[in-house]
Design a protein around this motif. Sequence first.
Motif, PDB file in Angstrom:
ATOM      1  N   SER A  42       0.829  -1.209   0.000  1.00 58.18           N
ATOM      2  CA  SER A  42       0.000   0.000   0.000  1.00 58.18           C
ATOM      3  C   SER A  42       0.863   1.259   0.000  1.00 58.18           C
ATOM      4  O   SER A  42       1.889   1.335   0.685  1.00 58.18           O
ATOM      5  N   ARG A  43       0.421   2.234  -0.766  1.00 60.29           N
ATOM      6  CA  ARG A  43       1.111   3.511  -0.876  1.00 60.29           C
ATOM      7  C   ARG A  43       1.127   4.277   0.463  1.00 60.29           C
ATOM      8  O   ARG A  43       1.923   5.177   0.643  1.00 60.29           O
ATOM      9  N   VAL A  44       0.235   3.915   1.394  1.00 61.13           N
ATOM     10  CA  VAL A  44       0.154   4.684   2.649  1.00 61.13           C
ATOM     11  C   VAL A  44       1.215   4.248   3.669  1.00 61.13           C
ATOM     12  O   VAL A  44       1.422   4.922   4.677  1.00 61.13           O
ATOM     13  N   HIS A  45       1.914   3.138   3.396  1.00 54.45           N
ATOM     14  CA  HIS A  45       2.925   2.689   4.351  1.00 54.45           C
ATOM     15  C   HIS A  45       4.127   3.637   4.328  1.00 54.45           C
ATOM     16  O   HIS A  45       4.600   4.030   3.265  1.00 54.45           O
ATOM     17  N   ASP A  46       4.596   3.986   5.488  1.00 53.00           N
ATOM     18  CA  ASP A  46       5.778   4.846   5.649  1.00 53.00           C
ATOM     19  C   ASP A  46       5.615   6.183   4.915  1.00 53.00           C
ATOM     20  O   ASP A  46       6.594   6.787   4.491  1.00 53.00           O
ATOM     21  N   ALA A  47       4.375   6.637   4.786  1.00 54.43           N
ATOM     22  CA  ALA A  47       4.099   7.872   4.042  1.00 54.43           C
ATOM     23  C   ALA A  47       3.716   9.022   4.971  1.00 54.43           C
ATOM     24  O   ALA A  47       3.315  10.089   4.518  1.00 54.43           O
ATOM     25  N   GLY A  48       3.814   8.825   6.287  1.00 50.12           N
ATOM     26  CA  GLY A  48       3.387   9.847   7.236  1.00 50.12           C
ATOM     27  C   GLY A  48       4.491  10.814   7.615  1.00 50.12           C
ATOM     28  O   GLY A  48       5.659  10.620   7.284  1.00 50.12           O
ATOM     29  N   LYS A  99       9.860  -2.571   5.555  1.00 50.28           N
ATOM     30  CA  LYS A  99      11.107  -2.711   4.789  1.00 50.28           C
ATOM     31  C   LYS A  99      10.865  -2.684   3.284  1.00 50.28           C
ATOM     32  O   LYS A  99      11.746  -2.405   2.499  1.00 50.28           O
ATOM     33  N   TYR A 100       9.658  -3.039   2.879  1.00 53.65           N
ATOM     34  CA  TYR A 100       9.387  -3.154   1.443  1.00 53.65           C
ATOM     35  C   TYR A 100       8.725  -1.902   0.878  1.00 53.65           C
ATOM     36  O   TYR A 100       8.319  -1.878  -0.269  1.00 53.65           O
ATOM     37  N   SER A 101       8.540  -0.866   1.742  1.00 53.49           N
ATOM     38  CA  SER A 101       7.946   0.378   1.246  1.00 53.49           C
ATOM     39  C   SER A 101       8.988   1.483   1.219  1.00 53.49           C
ATOM     40  O   SER A 101       9.795   1.613   2.146  1.00 53.49           O
ATOM     41  N   ARG A 102       8.933   2.277   0.171  1.00 57.63           N
ATOM     42  CA  ARG A 102       9.767   3.456   0.090  1.00 57.63           C
ATOM     43  C   ARG A 102       9.285   4.447   1.161  1.00 57.63           C
ATOM     44  O   ARG A 102       8.086   4.581   1.399  1.00 57.63           O
ATOM     45  N   ASN A 103      10.210   5.116   1.831  1.00 60.30           N
ATOM     46  CA  ASN A 103       9.815   6.078   2.864  1.00 60.30           C
ATOM     47  C   ASN A 103       9.499   7.411   2.195  1.00 60.30           C
ATOM     48  O   ASN A 103      10.384   8.169   1.848  1.00 60.30           O
ATOM     49  N   THR A 104       8.215   7.670   2.020  1.00 65.93           N
ATOM     50  CA  THR A 104       7.789   8.877   1.315  1.00 65.93           C
ATOM     51  C   THR A 104       7.293   9.955   2.265  1.00 65.93           C
ATOM     52  O   THR A 104       6.837  11.005   1.831  1.00 65.93           O
ATOM     53  N   GLY A 105       7.362   9.691   3.564  1.00 65.16           N
ATOM     54  CA  GLY A 105       6.911  10.666   4.546  1.00 65.16           C
ATOM     55  C   GLY A 105       8.001  11.651   4.917  1.00 65.16           C
ATOM     56  O   GLY A 105       8.893  11.931   4.120  1.00 65.16           O
ATOM     57  N   ALA A 106       7.916  12.165   6.128  1.00 67.79           N
ATOM     58  CA  ALA A 106       8.873  13.168   6.577  1.00 67.79           C
ATOM     59  C   ALA A 106       9.184  12.963   8.052  1.00 67.79           C
ATOM     60  O   ALA A 106       8.506  12.215   8.746  1.00 67.79           O
ATOM     61  N   GLY A 107      10.230  13.657   8.502  1.00 64.89           N
ATOM     62  CA  GLY A 107      10.609  13.565   9.911  1.00 64.89           C
ATOM     63  C   GLY A 107      11.636  12.473  10.130  1.00 64.89           C
ATOM     64  O   GLY A 107      12.040  11.768   9.199  1.00 64.89           O
ATOM     65  N   THR A 108      12.052  12.351  11.384  1.00 59.78           N
ATOM     66  CA  THR A 108      13.092  11.395  11.716  1.00 59.78           C
ATOM     67  C   THR A 108      12.519  10.203  12.475  1.00 59.78           C
ATOM     68  O   THR A 108      11.425  10.263  13.026  1.00 59.78           O
TER      69      THR A 108
END
Length: 453
Positions: free
Chosen positions: A391-397, A433-442
């Motif tokens: 899903s595109r919403v993973h690691d997108a926050g 691990k399988y999602s690109r990190n498209t969100g922000a912050g640390t």
Amino acid sequence: MQSISMLLRALTALLLSAPLCAQQVWYVNSGAPAGGNGLAWATAFDDLQAALQAPNVDDQIWVAAGKYFPSHEETPGSPRTATFNLPMGIKIYGGFDGSETSLSQRAELFHQTILSGDLGVTGDTSDNAYRVVLINRNPQNLSTLLDGFTVEHGNANGPTGLPERGAGIYVTLDLTSPSWGVNFDLKNCTLRKNLAIYGAAMTVDNIAIVRLTDCHFTGNSSVERGGALQVHSASARVYNCEFDRNWALKGGAIFLNSIAFDVSGVNPRVRFVNCLFHDNAADRGGAAFINGGQIVRGIGTFLNCTVANNTAISVGGGFFARTETQIPAILEIYNSIVWNNCAPLNPQLFGPGTTMTYTNIRGGWDGSTNFSADPGFVNEAQRDYHTRAGSRVHDAGDNGAMLPDLNDLDNDGNLFELVPLDMDGKPRFKDDKYSRNTGAGTGRPVDLGAYEF
Ligand SMILES: [Ca+2]
Ligand SMILES: [Ca+2]
Ligand SMILES: [Ca+2]
């Protein structure tokens, strides 16, 4: 010196002999014989009302599974004014099987521990209690907890002059006596099938402060505003709660309103974190209506919420925020999923000027961090809003948008850490691990919506 040592000896003897301020547990079991003293399960009160008259500050009341009806009439001689008026500064736990010796053993029979407003003829709502639970006393700024109950069948149907809001639970400041505000915690509760003109399941009024954690609002309806929850000139922190199948003219589940020019200059804000809204319906604002006007405004923040399959007959299937008014509503949406809500106009959201970042909203929204992509719900037809692998919403926050753990979801006493858990109680900060990190912050990147993958 002699007198001081005598005094100390007397004090020591007193402390050893009589724990004056000891916390007392009072026991209630609907299956117990009448006439119990409430001091043990074996001699439990058979009625919650009896226990509500017993406690001192810091006491607890433990209630076994069963059905309990209010009997204390706020207006003597008027049966529908019967209510459980909670004393302040105590903790009331439901869901026991009647054998436990510690809280941690609690059987969690929350659905079977029922506070019911269905007085008179069973199944006939016209003679039901206006309010099943009432919290309106707080001369000492004490905090009260209600944990592990189902609250149902209140009917605050007015007319004007009679109770018309908060049929399940009504929290308000008693304006007739000096007070420092009401402080109320609601945990592990279901509020269902309550009816009112406003805020049927729960209304919070008049500078009260409430925390709602792990609660479920379902099947409540209001003629006018807020089928489940109305917050008026008060603060609420709503964490890990589900709202479904609630109905009202404005705001199927939620209605937020406040006098805009309060003395502190800061409007009471209502925060929703890790909450799920689905299948609510209204004329405007299928899930939530944030009010604005000439003298009022609501302020609502939605963080990591999933808002899907809500319906408006006119406009704003998910949200309706009156931002076109002289004093506009303030609506903020972060790290959320707003998907497949339905209305003839603005099916997801009406509210020009809404602040929204890192949110997956069908049809898109202003701002480069928002997007529109199928969130990949596990089973939307069955209302399972977890998301599938990929899903595109993973690691997108945006980790920078995370709020403090004000309701202490992980019960570690630390309210200053960032919200540590998702709606399931699983770790919120987790890297797919399988999602690109498209969100922000640390830190490990949070997902969008109520659930972390
Ligand atoms: Ca009835
Ligand atoms: Ca993640
Ligand atoms: Ca914590």
